[in-house]
Design an enzyme around this catalytic site. Structure first.
Site, PDB file in Angstrom:
ATOM      1  N   TYR A 175     -46.700  -1.559  18.676  1.00  0.00           N
ATOM      2  CA  TYR A 175     -47.216  -2.478  16.933  1.00  0.00           C
ATOM      3  C   TYR A 175     -46.388  -3.671  17.083  1.00  0.00           C
ATOM      4  CZ  TYR A 175     -49.113  -2.957  12.330  1.00  0.00           C
ATOM      5  OH  TYR A 175     -50.452  -4.043  11.039  1.00  0.00           O
TER       6      TYR A 175
ATOM      7  N   LYS B 129     -47.732  -7.296  17.171  1.00  0.00           N
ATOM      8  CA  LYS B 129     -48.655  -8.588  15.875  1.00  0.00           C
ATOM      9  C   LYS B 129     -47.595 -10.072  16.300  1.00  0.00           C
ATOM     10  CE  LYS B 129     -50.965  -5.854  13.209  1.00  0.00           C
ATOM     11  NZ  LYS B 129     -52.785  -6.415  13.268  1.00  0.00           N
TER      12      LYS B 129
HETATM   13  N1  CAA Z   1     -34.426   3.517  10.981  1.00  0.00           N
HETATM   14  C1  CAA Z   1     -32.944   4.374  11.632  1.00  0.00           C
HETATM   15  N2  CAA Z   1     -33.527   5.764  11.808  1.00  0.00           N
HETATM   16  C2  CAA Z   1     -34.484   5.842  11.727  1.00  0.00           C
HETATM   17  C3  CAA Z   1     -35.693   5.702  10.731  1.00  0.00           C
HETATM   18  C4  CAA Z   1     -34.942   4.195  11.027  1.00  0.00           C
HETATM   19  N3  CAA Z   1     -35.588   3.211  10.251  1.00  0.00           N
HETATM   20  N4  CAA Z   1     -36.539   6.046  10.666  1.00  0.00           N
HETATM   21  C5  CAA Z   1     -36.411   7.364  11.181  1.00  0.00           C
HETATM   22  N5  CAA Z   1     -35.160   7.584  12.062  1.00  0.00           N
HETATM   23  C6  CAA Z   1     -34.604   8.230  12.689  1.00  0.00           C
HETATM   24  C7  CAA Z   1     -34.013   9.744  11.812  1.00  0.00           C
HETATM   25  O1  CAA Z   1     -33.660   9.448  10.800  1.00  0.00           O
HETATM   26  C8  CAA Z   1     -34.500  10.519  12.771  1.00  0.00           C
HETATM   27  O2  CAA Z   1     -32.832  10.666  13.031  1.00  0.00           O
HETATM   28  P1  CAA Z   1     -31.955  12.400  13.502  1.00  0.00           P
HETATM   29  O3  CAA Z   1     -33.081  12.750  14.331  1.00  0.00           O
HETATM   30  O4  CAA Z   1     -30.676  11.175  14.071  1.00  0.00           O
HETATM   31  O5  CAA Z   1     -32.673  12.768  11.583  1.00  0.00           O
HETATM   32  C9  CAA Z   1     -34.835  10.295  14.123  1.00  0.00           C
HETATM   33  O6  CAA Z   1     -35.048   8.061  13.980  1.00  0.00           O
HETATM   34  C10 CAA Z   1     -36.298  10.809  14.750  1.00  0.00           C
HETATM   35  O7  CAA Z   1     -37.019  10.436  12.855  1.00  0.00           O
HETATM   36  P2  CAA Z   1     -38.131  11.896  12.823  1.00  0.00           P
HETATM   37  O8  CAA Z   1     -37.652  12.759  13.536  1.00  0.00           O
HETATM   38  O9  CAA Z   1     -38.732  11.600  11.526  1.00  0.00           O
HETATM   39  O10 CAA Z   1     -39.350  10.797  14.508  1.00  0.00           O
HETATM   40  P3  CAA Z   1     -40.398  11.126  14.707  1.00  0.00           P
HETATM   41  O11 CAA Z   1     -40.948  11.033  16.318  1.00  0.00           O
HETATM   42  O12 CAA Z   1     -40.959  12.127  14.292  1.00  0.00           O
HETATM   43  O13 CAA Z   1     -40.892  10.298  13.870  1.00  0.00           O
HETATM   44  C11 CAA Z   1     -41.835   8.078  13.503  1.00  0.00           C
HETATM   45  C12 CAA Z   1     -40.933   8.825  13.436  1.00  0.00           C
HETATM   46  C13 CAA Z   1     -43.297   7.691  13.517  1.00  0.00           C
HETATM   47  C14 CAA Z   1     -41.421   6.161  13.832  1.00  0.00           C
HETATM   48  C15 CAA Z   1     -41.475   8.231  11.170  1.00  0.00           C
HETATM   49  O14 CAA Z   1     -40.423   7.708  10.722  1.00  0.00           O
HETATM   50  C16 CAA Z   1     -42.754   6.603  10.895  1.00  0.00           C
HETATM   51  O15 CAA Z   1     -43.502   7.249  10.069  1.00  0.00           O
HETATM   52  N6  CAA Z   1     -41.616   6.266  11.057  1.00  0.00           N
HETATM   53  C17 CAA Z   1     -42.710   4.851   9.584  1.00  0.00           C
HETATM   54  C18 CAA Z   1     -43.027   4.069  10.933  1.00  0.00           C
HETATM   55  C19 CAA Z   1     -43.782   2.552  10.045  1.00  0.00           C
HETATM   56  O16 CAA Z   1     -42.676   1.539   9.287  1.00  0.00           O
HETATM   57  N7  CAA Z   1     -44.957   2.814  10.222  1.00  0.00           N
HETATM   58  C20 CAA Z   1     -45.572   1.871   9.293  1.00  0.00           C
HETATM   59  C21 CAA Z   1     -46.868   2.054   9.389  1.00  0.00           C
HETATM   60  S1  CAA Z   1     -48.085   0.637   8.554  1.00  0.00           S
HETATM   61  C22 CAA Z   1     -48.634  -0.968   9.353  1.00  0.00           C
HETATM   62  O17 CAA Z   1     -48.315  -0.148  10.387  1.00  0.00           O
HETATM   63  C23 CAA Z   1     -49.254  -1.799   8.493  1.00  0.00           C
HETATM   64  C24 CAA Z   1     -48.291  -2.925   8.550  1.00  0.00           C
HETATM   65  O18 CAA Z   1     -48.333  -3.927   8.895  1.00  0.00           O
HETATM   66  C25 CAA Z   1     -47.128  -3.219   7.494  1.00  0.00           C
END
Ligand code: CAA
Length: 240
Positions: free
Chosen positions: A147, A151
């Site tokens: 993404y 973008k």
């Molecule tokens: N920075 C550093 N580490 C992070 C992190 C971050 N921002 N987010 C997650 N992690 C870490 C977690 O703590 C975890 O670490 P551990 O294994 O050591 O505990 C590891 O990454 C894996 O995390 P998850 O178990 O949550 O992994 P997952 O596969 O289940 O999901 C993800 C990961 C899908 C990326 C989820 O964290 C997520 O949805 N994040 C949000 C992403 C986001 O902001 N998307 C925006 C959508 S809205 C949009 O896009 C509109 C726009 O234009 C703004």
């Protein structure tokens, strides 16, 4: 006669707010959508804005869809490239499909829509192309290599095309919304979302209307000297 505006992904979320704001500003508006027939029918019923179904990821479908809109409403003066999807995953889990789907819709979709409309805008010596990018195209986001890349590409596309459109009366600009209260953002896990909101200086998610008002300005005749610009609307979350 009022100007004609086409908003992709225009039946829900930020796109719906943009379509409604342009209608309120006097434009004849068409809203494109890709999948959700029910939401589109409801949107048309509530607003009177016609909805047209095709995928922006499919070039031929864009050509066909644009021809239909223009046959029914007249030449399109304002194109808002808003349609976008997420397929979030940390990179080590990201599949080629997740990469490709996001590139096809969020980056190639902008090409697919703008390319067929460009010659007409050049001939008529007027056009407004407004691309909806994202804060995450500016700063990057964990879990969004696909993404963020698409973008960021939209921003580069805007800056290049603005130079080509300038002498033909076409402006090309990009808006980078921050986190806005839409289904897309609400799909982010609650804990992650709460952590994100804590980093927004204004202390809230954006409203779709916050973005729509920027579009109405960029579409207007008053914005004729504004081209190639990036409008950042993110509540202060990331300062460029
Ligand atoms: N920075 C550093 N580490 C992070 C992190 C971050 N921002 N987010 C997650 N992690 C870490 C977690 O703590 C975890 O670490 P551990 O294994 O050591 O505990 C590891 O990454 C894996 O995390 P998850 O178990 O949550 O992994 P997952 O596969 O289940 O999901 C993800 C990961 C899908 C990326 C989820 O964290 C997520 O949805 N994040 C949000 C992403 C986001 O902001 N998307 C925006 C959508 S809205 C949009 O896009 C509109 C726009 O234009 C703004």
């Amino acid at each position: 006669m009022s100007r004609v505006a086409l908003v992709t992904g225009g039946s829900r979320g930020i796109g719906a707010a943009i379509a409604k704001a342009l209608q309120a500003a006097g434009y004849t508006v068409a809203a494109n959508y890709a999948g959700n027939d029910e939401a589109a029918a409801k949107f048309t019923e509530e607003t009177g804005i016609k909805t047209y179904k095709w995928s922006v990821a499919d070039y031929d479908a864009c050509v066909e869809g644009i021809a239909k809109v223009e046959a029914e409403l007249g030449p399109i003066d304002v194109l808002v490239n808003n349609a976008g999807i997420t397929r979030d995953a940390p990179f080590h889990k990201m599949t080629r499909e997740q990469w490709q789907q996001v590139m096809d819709t969020n980056l190639s979709g902008v090409f697919n829509m703008t390319h067929p409309l460009w010659p007409g805008m050049r001939d008529r010596k007027f056009g407004r192309v407004i691309n909806i990018s994202s804060i995450n195209g500016q700063k990057g986001q964990f879990g969004q290599a696909n993404y963020s890349a698409a973008k960021a590409g939209d921003i580069g596309f805007t800056k290049a095309l603005a130079q080509e459109g300038a002498r033909a009366g076409i402006t090309v600009n990009v808006i980078c919304p921050g986190y806005v209260a839409t289904e897309m953002v609400m799909a982010v896990p609650e804990k992650v979302r709460e952590a994100i909101i804590a980093t927004i200086p204004v202390g809230r998610l954006g409203e779709p209307e916050d973005i729509a008002r920027c579009v109405v300005f960029l579409a207007s005749d008053d914005a004729g000297f504004v081209t190639g610009s990036t409008i950042t609307a993110n509540g202060g979350q990331y300062l460029t």
